[in-house]
Write an enzyme that holds these catalytic residues in place. Structure first.
Site, short mmCIF file in Angstrom:
data_model
loop_
_atom_site.label_atom_id
_atom_site.label_comp_id
_atom_site.label_asym_id
_atom_site.label_seq_id
_atom_site.Cartn_x
_atom_site.Cartn_y
_atom_site.Cartn_z
N GLY A 100 33.98 50.96 42.07
CA GLY A 100 34.66 50.11 41.10
C GLY A 100 34.36 48.66 41.42
N GLN B 60 35.80 39.68 41.26
CA GLN B 60 34.97 39.85 42.45
C GLN B 60 33.59 39.22 42.30
OE1 GLN B 60 35.91 44.29 42.75
NE2 GLN B 60 35.75 43.67 44.89
N HIS C 264 43.17 43.87 41.31
CA HIS C 264 42.26 42.71 41.35
C HIS C 264 42.54 41.75 40.20
CE1 HIS C 264 39.46 43.16 44.66
NE2 HIS C 264 39.16 44.41 44.35
N HIS D 213 43.53 50.12 42.45
CA HIS D 213 42.84 49.10 43.22
C HIS D 213 42.21 48.04 42.30
CE1 HIS D 213 40.20 47.95 46.80
NE2 HIS D 213 39.64 47.30 45.78
N GLU D 214 41.51 48.51 41.27
CA GLU D 214 40.82 47.57 40.37
C GLU D 214 41.81 46.79 39.52
OE1 GLU D 214 37.84 46.96 41.05
OE2 GLU D 214 37.56 48.71 42.32
N CYS E 131 37.11 47.79 50.13
CA CYS E 131 36.96 46.84 49.03
C CYS E 131 35.70 46.02 49.27
CB CYS E 131 38.18 45.92 48.96
SG CYS E 131 38.07 44.68 47.64
N LEU E 132 34.90 45.86 48.24
CA LEU E 132 33.65 45.10 48.38
C LEU E 132 33.92 43.63 48.69
CD1 LEU E 132 31.62 46.69 45.45
CD2 LEU E 132 31.44 47.19 47.90
ZN ZN Z 1 38.36 45.69 45.69
#
Ligand code: ZN
Length: 188
Positions: free
Chosen positions: A46, A51, A145, A141-142, A99-100
């Site tokens: 995701g 991000q 963000h 999670h997304e 998480c990226l």
């Molecule tokens: Zn993330």
């Protein structure tokens, strides 16, 4: 194909509420295409617009579940309903999330088991997905963000401390830090 730099925790865009998408144009379609490229290069399951430095309420996802069903899409201006989050300690083995924007790290976190996502796709069509398990986790999670919440903000004190230590050690947790998949190779 354009892989975008991924902002790292500390960049203000990751910690602010994103704005509703109001214009569905070629620029939005191009952003979404680049976000898919970036998510796949990372690789990740995701990726939310903040991000990649864009404060808009949209995310992309790409997940194959245990029954080999592919869940892939673009969620624009999403709404999310979740079941109550179970209480108790999260399991390191089965509930660790990454998480990226905090690359290379994973920490256990409790999430709701089920979620309903309602969102608009790039064509302006509203869709709904009833998710459970890891897909429900991805959506939570997304979605977070888009409200400026990172999963590290939800960790129990011990893991939150560990995450903060990693950020400090890496020189992250400050504005304008980013990494580009396929270009920057981060050590675990
Ligand atoms: Zn993330």
């Amino acid at each position: 194909m354009a892989v975008l730099p991924i902002r790292i925790s500390g960049d203000p865009v990751l910690h602010e509420r994103a704005s509703e998408v109001t214009i569905f144009d070629d620029a939005l379609a191009a952003l979404v295409a680049d976000m898919f490229d970036t998510m796949e290069a990372a690789p990740g399951v995701g990726l939310a617009a903040p991000q990649v430095g864009i404060g808009l309420r949209l995310f992309v996802f790409n997940w194959v579940d245990d029954d080999h069903v592919l869940w892939r899409g673009t969620a624009i201006n999403p709404e999310l309903w979740i079941t109550p989050t179970p209480i108790g300690e999260a399991d390191e083995e089965n509930e660790s999330e990454g998480c990226l924007s905090i690359p290379g790290e994973r920490y256990p976190l409790r999430r709701a088991e089920r979620a309903i996502l309602r969102a608009t796709d790039l064509e302006g069509q509203v869709f709904e997905i009833i998710a459970e398990g890891w897909l429900a986790r991805i959506f939570q999670h997304e979605y977070d963000h888009l409200d400026g919440i990172l999963y590290a903000d939800r960790l129990d004190p011990i893991h939150a401390k560990a995450a903060a230590k990693v950020l400090r050690k890496q020189g992250w947790g400050v504005p304008e830090q980013a990494w580009t998949p396929g270009v920057d190779h981060l050590e675990d």
